[in-house]
Design an enzyme around this catalytic site. Structure first.
Site, short mmCIF file in Angstrom:
data_model
loop_
_atom_site.label_atom_id
_atom_site.label_comp_id
_atom_site.label_asym_id
_atom_site.label_seq_id
_atom_site.Cartn_x
_atom_site.Cartn_y
_atom_site.Cartn_z
N GLY A 113 0.74 -1.46 0.06
CA GLY A 113 0.10 -0.20 0.12
C GLY A 113 0.80 0.99 0.15
N LYS A 114 1.80 1.66 -0.19
CA LYS A 114 2.18 2.21 -0.30
C LYS A 114 2.57 3.82 -1.48
CE LYS A 114 6.65 0.22 -2.93
NZ LYS A 114 5.97 0.98 -3.65
N SER A 115 2.28 3.23 -2.49
CA SER A 115 1.86 3.78 -3.70
C SER A 115 0.42 4.68 -2.86
CB SER A 115 1.55 3.62 -5.28
OG SER A 115 2.58 2.65 -5.16
N GLU A 171 6.26 4.87 -9.72
CA GLU A 171 6.59 3.88 -10.05
C GLU A 171 7.17 4.18 -11.61
OE1 GLU A 171 5.12 0.26 -8.70
OE2 GLU A 171 6.73 -0.23 -7.69
N ARG A 176 -4.69 -7.85 -0.04
CA ARG A 176 -4.12 -6.16 -0.78
C ARG A 176 -3.80 -7.16 -2.43
NH1 ARG A 176 -1.97 -1.97 3.22
NH2 ARG A 176 -3.53 -1.87 4.78
N ARG A 182 -2.67 -6.83 -10.28
CA ARG A 182 -2.16 -6.25 -11.89
C ARG A 182 -1.63 -7.04 -13.24
NH1 ARG A 182 2.84 -2.27 -9.50
NH2 ARG A 182 0.81 -0.87 -7.93
#
Length: 361
Positions: free
Chosen positions: A22-24, A46, A184, A190
Site C-alpha cells: 500500500g505504499k503507492s 513507479e 491486498r 495487476r
C-alpha cells in the site's frame, strides 16, 4: 546544521517496501491532500512506462513469467538467473538516472535526525518518490537469490552498481501484517502479476534485513568484525521455511549481523578456506555497507485505511532530514528533473510541478 539565508530547502523521501503493502496508495493520498501552494509537493510514481511500454517487452510480465517457468522446470536456474539479472538492472535504471540528474543540484544536509534542537521548518520543495534504486539493485535480487532464482554472482554484480546515495536520502520502508499483505496483493491483481506467497515472504525478509542493516551499521556494527559468527547461508532452507510459514524476520532495535543483509551473502562459492570472503566479494560487501550507511532508513506500518496511513506518513516526514540546493538555480532544476521523470517514465501522472511553479522557483 542550519542553512544559509536564501538557500532553498528540499525534502526528498523515497517510500519503499514489498510490492502490495500500500505504499503507492499512501503516497498518493498524502500528496492529493496538499494544496498547490508552497512548499510544492511532487509525487513520482513507479516508472511503469519505462518498465512496461518504453521498450519492446514488458519487464514486469517477464519477471513473473521467468519465475513461473523456473518453478515449472521449463528453464534452468542458470537461464532464469541470466534473465532476472538483466531485468533487475533494467528496473533499477530509472532510479539511477534520476539520482544522477539530481546530483549536481543537491547540496549539504541541513539537519541530522538526532539533533537536540528543532529541525528546519521551511520547505520549498517536497519530493516523494515511489521506491529507490535499492529495491531493484539489492532487495529484490536478494529475495530471488534466497529463493534460488538468481546466483549470488548476480546479486553481487547488482550491488556493486548501486549509486552512491545523495545527501538527505530519506528511505521509508513500509511494512504490513503478512495476511493483510497477501489479501491486498490478491485484490489489486495487476496485469502480468502472479501471487507467489514464497516470493512475498522472501521480499518481506529482504526489506526487514535492509532496515536491520541500517540500524546495525549506524550503531557501530562492522561486518568484518562479526563475520566469523555468521553461519553459511542455505537458500534451500530458507525456501522450505518460507513455503510453510508466514515468518518475517523481526525489526530489531539492536540487530546483530545475522539480522542483516550480510547474513544472506555468506555462501561457500565466495569464501576462502578460512570462511572469509575473497577480496572481490569483500569489496562488494564494503560497497553495500557504505551505501546503506549513507541512507536515512525509517519504517512505517501501513495497517489501516489510506487516510490514516497518509497521516502517519505525514507525521514521519516532519522529522526527516532536509538538504539545501547546491546553487541558486537548484530548486528549479530539481523541479524540472521531477517533471521530466513523471512525464516520460510514469504511466499516469505523478503530480508534476506546473510551468508556473517551475518558472517561479
Amino acid at each position: 546544521m542550519s542553512g544559509t539565508a536564501g538557500t532553498s530547502r528540499i525534502l526528498r523521501v523515497y517510500l519503499d517496501g514489498p510490492h502490495g503493502v500500500g505504499k503507492s496508495t499512501t503516497a498518493e493520498a498524502l500528496v492529493a491532500r496538499c494544496e498547490p501552494r508552497r512548499p510544492i509537493r511532487s509525487m513520482l510514481q513507479e516508472p511503469m512506462a519505462y518498465w512496461r511500454s518504453t521498450f519492446a517487452s514488458d519487464a514486469i510480465t517477464e519477471i513473473y513469467d521467468t519465475q513461473h517457468r523456473l518453478d515449472s522446470n521449463e528453464i534452468t536456474a542458470a537461464e532464469a538467473g541470466a534473465f532476472m539479472t538483466s531485468l533487475q538492472l533494467h528496473m533499477g535504471t530509472p532510479y539511477a538516472l534520476l539520482e544522477e540528474a539530481m546530483r549536481p543540484h543537491v547540496g549539504r544536509e541541513l539537519a541530522e535526525p538526532d539533533d537536540n534542537g528543532p529541525l528546519p521548518q521551511r520547505r520549498d520543495f517536497v519530493l516523494v518518490v515511489d521506491r529507490h534504486a535499492v529495491a531493484s539493485m539489492v532487495c529484490y535480487p536478494l529475495a530471488r537469490f534466497m529463493m534460488g532464482c538468481v546466483s549470488l554472482r548476480s546479486v553481487a554484480s547488482l550491488i556493486s552498481h548501486l549509486p552512491p546515495p545523495l545527501p538527505g536520502t530519506n528511505l521509508v520502508v513500509a511494512s504490513l501484517d503478512f495476511r493483510e499483505h497477501a489479501a491486498r496483493l490478491r485484490a489489486r491483481a495487476r496485469p502480468g502479476e502472479r501471487l507467489d506467497l514464497t516470493m512475498m515472504a522472501a521480499i518481506r525478509n529482504a526489506y526487514a534485513m535492509l532496515a536491520n542493516t541500517s540500524r546495525y551499521l549506524l550503531s557501530g556494527g562492522d561486518w568484518r568484525r562479526d563475520w566469523g559468527s555468521l553461519p553459511v547461508f542455505k537458500p534451500s532452507a530458507f525456501v522450505a521455511r518460507a513455503a510453510k510459514t508466514a515468518y518475517t524476520l523481526p525489526l530489531r532495535d539492536e540487530p546483530g549481523l545475522a539480522d542483516t543483509l550480510f547474513a544472506a551473502l555468506k555462501v561457500p562459492e565466495f569464501l576462502d578456506a578460512r570462511g572469509y570472503p575473497r577480496a572481490a566479494h569483500a569489496w562488494t560487501l564494503d560497497i553495500l555497507a557504505n551505501r546503506i550507511r549513507a541512507l536515512r532508513v525509517y519504517t512505517l506500518d501501513l495497517t489501516g485505511p489510506p487516510e490514516a496511513c497518509a497521516a502517519a506518513f505525514r507525521r514521519l516526514c516532519a522529522g526527516l532530514v532536509l538538504t539545501e540546493g547546491s546553487h541558486p538555480g537548484a530548486l528549479c532544476e530539481l523541479k524540472r528533473a521531477a517533471a521530466a521523470y513523471a512525464r516520460e517514465m510514469s504511466v499516469v501522472g505523478s503530480r508534476e510541478p506546473t510551468t508556473a511553479e517551475v518558472e517561479s522557483a
